[in-house]
Design a protein around this motif. Structure first.
Motif, PDB file in Angstrom:
ATOM      1  N   GLU A 133       0.754  -1.196  -0.087  1.00 19.00           N
ATOM      2  CA  GLU A 133       0.026  -0.009   0.177  1.00 19.00           C
ATOM      3  C   GLU A 133       0.848   1.156   0.020  1.00 19.00           C
ATOM      4  O   GLU A 133       0.537   2.266  -0.602  1.00 19.00           O
ATOM      5  CB  GLU A 133      -0.998   0.031   1.273  1.00 19.00           C
TER       6      GLU A 133
ATOM      7  N   ASN B 205      -0.604   2.752  -3.311  1.00 13.38           N
ATOM      8  CA  ASN B 205      -1.707   3.533  -2.919  1.00 13.38           C
ATOM      9  C   ASN B 205      -1.279   5.018  -2.365  1.00 13.38           C
ATOM     10  O   ASN B 205      -2.105   5.148  -1.199  1.00 13.38           O
ATOM     11  CB  ASN B 205      -2.543   2.725  -1.736  1.00 13.38           C
TER      12      ASN B 205
ATOM     13  N   LYS C  15      -4.228   6.965  -2.217  1.00 14.87           N
ATOM     14  CA  LYS C  15      -5.593   6.151  -1.867  1.00 14.87           C
ATOM     15  C   LYS C  15      -6.311   6.031  -3.184  1.00 14.87           C
ATOM     16  O   LYS C  15      -7.733   5.876  -3.338  1.00 14.87           O
ATOM     17  CB  LYS C  15      -6.687   7.048  -1.074  1.00 14.87           C
TER      18      LYS C  15
ATOM     19  N   THR D  59      -8.073   0.151  -3.170  1.00 15.76           N
ATOM     20  CA  THR D  59      -8.933  -0.411  -2.057  1.00 15.76           C
ATOM     21  C   THR D  59      -8.534  -1.937  -2.280  1.00 15.76           C
ATOM     22  O   THR D  59      -8.666  -2.505  -3.188  1.00 15.76           O
ATOM     23  CB  THR D  59     -10.222  -0.187  -2.037  1.00 15.76           C
TER      24      THR D  59
END
Length: 858
Positions: free
Chosen positions: A237, A241, A244, A247
């Motif tokens: 992540e 990510n 964001k 998911t």
């Protein structure tokens, strides 16, 4: 931050939504002290007036789940331009309903999505071969009237699947699959060179990342417990990510294997039916040090399945790797709510990553020379995976992109130098990415040499793949057309059928052997025929437990046929009553046509008696092979129990002096001749004593199924053991299965309570060490599988209780206990060569309830 107000349900939660929306939890039942659902009201300022929408949610974790789904829905609206600056909330009108929207289990789906969820559960009339084991693993189907109501809808769904192209459009997405054997190392390097495809600036829509050997500690292997999942997920992540964008759909770990799937947040509302399954194929074919982890879900209207596997290691074990692959395929089953489980191959697209461990069987120097010359094509001609795929032994129908990178195994840790240790392991492409399904186009397939944390190099594959997206208006038209056609046929006349046979014979049925026969049902009428098997009067199940029917319910259009498979197998749960003659292989099936007549199908078979599942008292009183007996053998009374006035005789069977024949019985002259132990068990022990005491991993390696079938036949008929592959391991597993199948175990059930009364503390009884003289195995026989659950918390208690219980045993049970203890002590005397210890035999091998995999991903 909005506050979820405390109300009469005694709920007090603070949930982050977004500032302009007020959230209130309404009490749906003020008089209920333990209400399970509540109403969640969202109120916001619209363009003209205050608006609100009410959702019905389950209390507890589902409130948080709802909020996450709500935020995801807003993200979709922002992405599609329905929300500009966050001042308006017109996008919420898509979700407004006059009735509360129930998400007690999962968010309510649109009619299109709900109908295509049923496509997951369509049961084909002609079931594919890979579903047979699914049905054999089930208990007999119970009659459920609700099932019949869905048959018509299932047929409509099947027709919709056939005409799917008429109301769907493809959408191309990108996927990055990665695999890395990290050799027990913790994450230290930035994963960006592996997971961020620099040559393709647009990030993938989906990530599927698999790790192997995540944790090599003894605790992870023995207890299937590890805390490495969180740290590796955090590393992923941190890499992909940052904004964001993604998911996590699901992550799942099995000992050292971890599979993580991430999807762009914008696609999350289109994901359904997320499931994960782990399958261990290690020691005894069950332990989780080898095997696979699988995650599946439905993205838009396409079923995806991702598999991460770690197959058997070491050179020269190609057949074992093939077997591990077949076990993962066979035993990986995803439970469906209204139908049979999904197998791996029941999905539209399958992506398989992992350390498959296939090697290059060439001299080390030759392989390294070809690698240096980058002559990969010549090496790939000898690559085991390529050879086995071409021979259609494994990964049939799978594709793999061209390999144009260095072998990924094995390197000195911290370097790019191939293994320089004493073993000098030959380089190989152990780490692979394959796929199965239409519409997949690979962009890149790469090994990443920059990583030096492990003795493996990670690999990645970037592909484009197509998912199907339903067009709601066209879907409604196609479905309406199918319904009209069905109604027209149904109204013409009543159903009629021709059944191919009303008698199914199964001659010479053997223990643990599967037999299959088919019944063909032809719709000879002018209307759709709905059929089902129904139970007989005052019965709940429509067939005996040794019989499986696939499918038990179905629909046939006029002029078509359906094949019903009758699968018979006698296992340990049903063999005992058949051995004694209490039950027979006879049954009558009732095939019912809805709005029509019933047909009766007789099932008959001749069961061949087996020594498995036969009581000890019968076996010791039987001098001939059990197959020669036409009637149950006359058994002496099992009440022949020892008392304190009749102490045990430790020399009943002197294992050390005579391993070739059972000791002569010490019965009175007027008593009929009987054996001290079953001759069948003696034959297995004698073989292991003669050929297997020095065998590496004795009792820890799975036997060959064909060999074990032959061994059972030899035991039942008295024939000598023939030459067979893996004879020692096959006989050792047969020995364990023989003991497990005894109707009354070596320590009979009647004595269990006496042993359990000594239980005072689970932790202490788990720590007790009473195995120096073989007494650990007494725990196994006494508890039928759980070696520490008897609860003897102090060593002197074990020394006292063992003689107390043994003196009360029937003679045949006492003799067998003494004989087995003598044999197991002999096995342990060869521990240097066979690698066994009392702890391993008692804890890992003779414990049938030992967990092989732990679901640590949830």
């Amino acid at each position: 931050m909005s506050l979820l107000k405390k109300n009469q349900l005694d709920i007090n939660l603070a949930l982050p939504i977004f500032p302009e929306v007020e959230v209130t939890l309404l009490d749906s039942n003020p008089n209920a002290k333990k209400a399970k659902t509540g109403l969640l009201k969202l109120t916001w300022a619209g363009e003209s007036d205050t608006e609100e929408v009410v959702f019905e949610v389950a209390l507890g974790e589902y409130v948080q789940q709802f909020v996450q789904e709500f935020k995801a829905a807003k993200a979709v609206a922002v992405n599609e331009g329905q929300v500009t600056a966050g001042a308006t909330h017109a996008w919420i009108s898509n979700y407004i309903n006059k009735q509360p929207i129930s998400i007690v289990a999962t968010p309510e789906m649109t009619p299109v999505e709900n109908y295509f969820r049923q496509l997951n559960n369509v049961q084909n009339i002609d079931a594919p071969e890979n579903l047979m084991d699914t049905y054999m693993a089930r208990s007999a189907f119970e009659y459920n009237p609700q099932t019949l109501k869905s048959v018509k809808e299932e047929w409509i769904a099947k027709q919709l699947e056939i005409k799917k192209s008429e109301f769907t459009e493809p959408r191309t997405l990108t996927l990055l699959c990665g695999s890395w054997n990290v050799n027990g190392r913790t994450p230290k390097e930035n994963l960006a060179p592996w997971l961020i495809p620099n040559e393709h600036p647009e990030l993938p829509d989906v990530y599927a990342v698999g790790f192997q050997e995540l944790d090599l500690s003894a605790e992870a292997f023995v207890f299937n417990e590890s805390n490495r999942e969180a740290m590796w997920c955090a590393m992923i992540e941190d890499c992909i990510n940052l904004d964001k964008v993604y998911t996590k759909v699901k992550s799942k770990q099995l000992v050292g294997m971890l599979l993580c799937v991430y999807v762009k947040t914008v696609h999350i509302p289109h994901i359904r039916n997320v499931q994960a399954v782990v399958t261990g194929t290690g020691i005894m074919g069950m332990m989780g040090n080898k095997g696979g982890v699988a995650i599946r879900f439905r993205l838009f209207d396409t079923d995806l399945c991702f598999v991460n596997s770690h197959l058997a290691s070491d050179s020269g074990r190609c057949d074992r790797r093939n077997q591990d692959y077949q076990e993962v395929v066979k035993r990986t089953l995803f439970t469906m709510p209204n139908g049979p489980p999904f197998t791996i191959f029941d999905h539209d697209l399958v992506f398989w990553v992992g350390d498959l461990n296939y090697r290059i069987p060439l001299p080390d120097s030759e392989v390294k020379s070809l690698v240096k010359a980058r002559d990969y094509q010549k090496l790939l001609k000898y690559d085991e995976l390529t050879v086995e795929r071409n021979a259609k032994h494994v990964f049939v129908g799978f594709e793999e992109g061209p390999i144009d990178f260095y072998p990924t195994y094995k390197f000195d840790v911290g370097t790019d130098t191939f293994d320089s240790s004493e073993k000098q392991r030959t380089p190989a492409w152990c780490d692979r990415v394959l796929w199965k399904g239409a519409g997949v186009k690979q962009r890149t397939y790469t090994g990443h040499m920059v990583f030096r944390t492990s003795d493996h190099k990670p690999v990645s594959s970037l592909v484009d793949f197509a998912v199907q997206v339903v067009q709601p208006k066209r879907f409604a038209e196609v479905r309406q057309q199918i319904v009209r056609e069905m109604d027209k046929m149904e109204n013409e006349c009543r159903p009629d059928a021709v059944i191919s046979t009303n008698l199914a014979k199964f001659p010479d049925v053997k223990f643990m052997t599967r037999y299959t026969q088919s019944i063909v049902i032809e719709n000879s009428g002018q209307v759709i025929l709905q059929f089902r098997f129904i139970p007989k009067l005052d019965e709940k199940k429509f067939c005996k437990p040794w019989l499986r029917i696939n499918p038990p319910v179905g629909m046939i259009v006029p002029g078509e046929k359906a094949t019903v498979e009758l699968m018979l197998m006698v296992d340990a749960t049903t063999a005992a009553s058949l051995n004694t003659g209490e039950e027979r292989l006879e049954d009558i099936l009732i095939l019912h046509l809805e709005n029509g007549k019933d047909y009766f199908v007789s099932i008959t078979g001749n069961f061949l008696r087996t020594c498995f599942c036969t009581p000890l008292v019968t076996l010791v009183n039987t001098l001939r092979p059990v197959r020669d007996l036409t009637q149950p053998a006359a058994a002496s009374s099992s009440s022949d129990r020892r008392t304190k006035s009749q102490p045990p005789q430790p020399n009943l069977i002197d294992f050390g002096e005579s391993a070739s024949t059972p000791a002569a019985p010490t019965s009175k002259p007027e008593e009929p001749k009987k054996l001290h132990i079953p001759k069948e068990l003696w034959r297995m022990v004698d073989f292991l004593f003669t050929y297997g005491l020095d065998e590496d991993n004795l009792f820890a390696t799975s036997g060959n199924e064909q060999s074990m079938e032959l061994i059972r036949e030899c035991l039942d008929t008295g024939l000598p053991f023939e030459t067979m592959p893996d004879a020692v391991h096959s006989i050792s597993e047969c020995l364990i299965r023989f003991l497990e199948a005894l109707p009354d175990p070596v320590i009979p059930f009647v004595h269990y309570q006496r042993c359990l009364d000594s239980n005072s503390n689970y932790t202490l009884c788990k720590q007790v060490s009473c195995c120096e003289r073989g007494f650990l195995f007494f725990f196994f026989f006494c508890s039928r599988g759980c070696y520490y659950c008897v609860g003897l918390t102090q060593r002197f208690v074990c020394w006292w209780l063992l003689p107390q219980v043994l003196t009360q045993l029937p003679s045949e049970h006492y003799n067998l206990f003494v004989y087995l203890m003598a044999f197991l002590r002999e096995v342990l005397s060869h521990a240097v060569t066979n690698g066994l210890s009392a702890e391993k035999l008692g804890a890992y091998l003779f414990s049938t309830e030992w967990e092989t995999s732990t679901d640590v991903g949830d």
